[in-house]
Design an enzyme around this catalytic site. Structure first.
Site, PDB file in Angstrom:
ATOM      1  N   TYR A  96      -8.192  -4.399  13.047  1.00 52.61           N
ATOM      2  CA  TYR A  96      -9.387  -4.228  13.879  1.00 52.61           C
ATOM      3  C   TYR A  96     -10.177  -3.010  13.401  1.00 52.61           C
ATOM      4  CZ  TYR A  96      -7.249  -7.653  16.966  1.00 52.61           C
ATOM      5  OH  TYR A  96      -6.696  -8.798  17.464  1.00 52.61           O
ATOM      6  N   ASN A 119     -14.328 -15.146  20.155  1.00 51.84           N
ATOM      7  CA  ASN A 119     -14.779 -16.003  19.058  1.00 51.84           C
ATOM      8  C   ASN A 119     -14.790 -17.456  19.534  1.00 51.84           C
ATOM      9  OD1 ASN A 119     -15.157 -17.463  16.687  1.00 51.84           O
ATOM     10  ND2 ASN A 119     -13.183 -16.918  15.806  1.00 51.84           N
ATOM     11  N   CYS A 127     -10.466 -15.625  13.157  1.00 51.78           N
ATOM     12  CA  CYS A 127     -10.100 -14.431  13.924  1.00 51.78           C
ATOM     13  C   CYS A 127      -8.595 -14.182  13.902  1.00 51.78           C
ATOM     14  CB  CYS A 127     -10.605 -14.540  15.353  1.00 51.78           C
ATOM     15  SG  CYS A 127     -10.094 -16.023  16.230  1.00 51.78           S
ATOM     16  N   HIS A 128      -7.817 -15.203  13.576  1.00 45.89           N
ATOM     17  CA  HIS A 128      -6.359 -15.021  13.497  1.00 45.89           C
ATOM     18  C   HIS A 128      -5.969 -14.109  12.345  1.00 45.89           C
ATOM     19  CE1 HIS A 128      -7.327 -18.519  10.973  1.00 45.89           C
ATOM     20  NE2 HIS A 128      -6.284 -18.169  10.238  1.00 45.89           N
ATOM     21  N   GLU A 154      -1.026 -20.222   6.246  1.00 41.28           N
ATOM     22  CA  GLU A 154      -1.897 -19.756   5.166  1.00 41.28           C
ATOM     23  C   GLU A 154      -1.097 -19.021   4.089  1.00 41.28           C
ATOM     24  OE1 GLU A 154      -5.159 -17.611   6.899  1.00 41.28           O
ATOM     25  OE2 GLU A 154      -5.987 -19.427   7.799  1.00 41.28           O
TER      26      GLU A 154
END
Length: 160
Positions: A96, A119, A127-128, A154
């Site tokens: 952040y 979001n 946003c993850h 991912e």
């Protein structure tokens, strides 16, 4: 505005669009998910069908690049935050604090966190991929378990 619902390996999702843009993508039960009864259910809408197809393609290959016309209905500050998120590569994360630094607002980490929490285009605007400065998972409107699963999905693709 229209919506459709579809299944993913991580639960039911809702897509919301107008005639030109994808406006929202939410998990069922997610914080800030609007009440779908305010929209017309239209699963045959071309944009909603494309959204379903692309999200399912993402789950088959999380390195998938979304190609959807987006128009999130958010404040100017939130637009700036979401712009930073769009540039986080698959398999990478930012804190952040790093997002706040990218905005040249290093003291705005709480505002950044709030903007990220709201979001309206989960997964499509990743946003993850934002975590705590210490590397820990922090808030995710769809639940920390899903956040962890998305990051693992991912990482597997990037490692392959």
């Amino acid at each position: 505005m229209y919506y459709s619902e579809f299944s993913t390996p991580m639960g039911k999702m809702y897509a919301v669009a107008d005639n030109h843009y994808l406006l929202g993508l939410y998990y069922e039960g997610q914080k800030y998910c609007p009440d779908m009864s305010q929209f017309e259910c239209n699963p045959s809408n071309d944009l909603l069908q494309a959204t379903t197809h692309q999200v399912q393609a993402y789950f088959s290959n999380s390195n998938y690049q979304f190609d959807l016309p987006l128009n999130p209905q958010v404040s100017e500050f939130q637009q700036r935050v979401l712009s930073v998120l769009r540039n986080i590569p698959v398999g990478k994360t930012l804190s952040y604090q790093q997002v706040a630094d990218e905005l040249n607002q290093p003291t705005a980490t709480r505002a950044v966190a709030s903007a990220i929490a709201k979001n309206p285009l989960i997964i499509v605007i990743p946003c993850h991929r934002v975590i705590g400065q210490d590397g820990s998972l922090r808030g995710f409107a769809a639940g920390l378990e899903r956040k962890q699963q998305l990051l693992e999905l991912e990482r597997e693709v990037v490692a392959a």
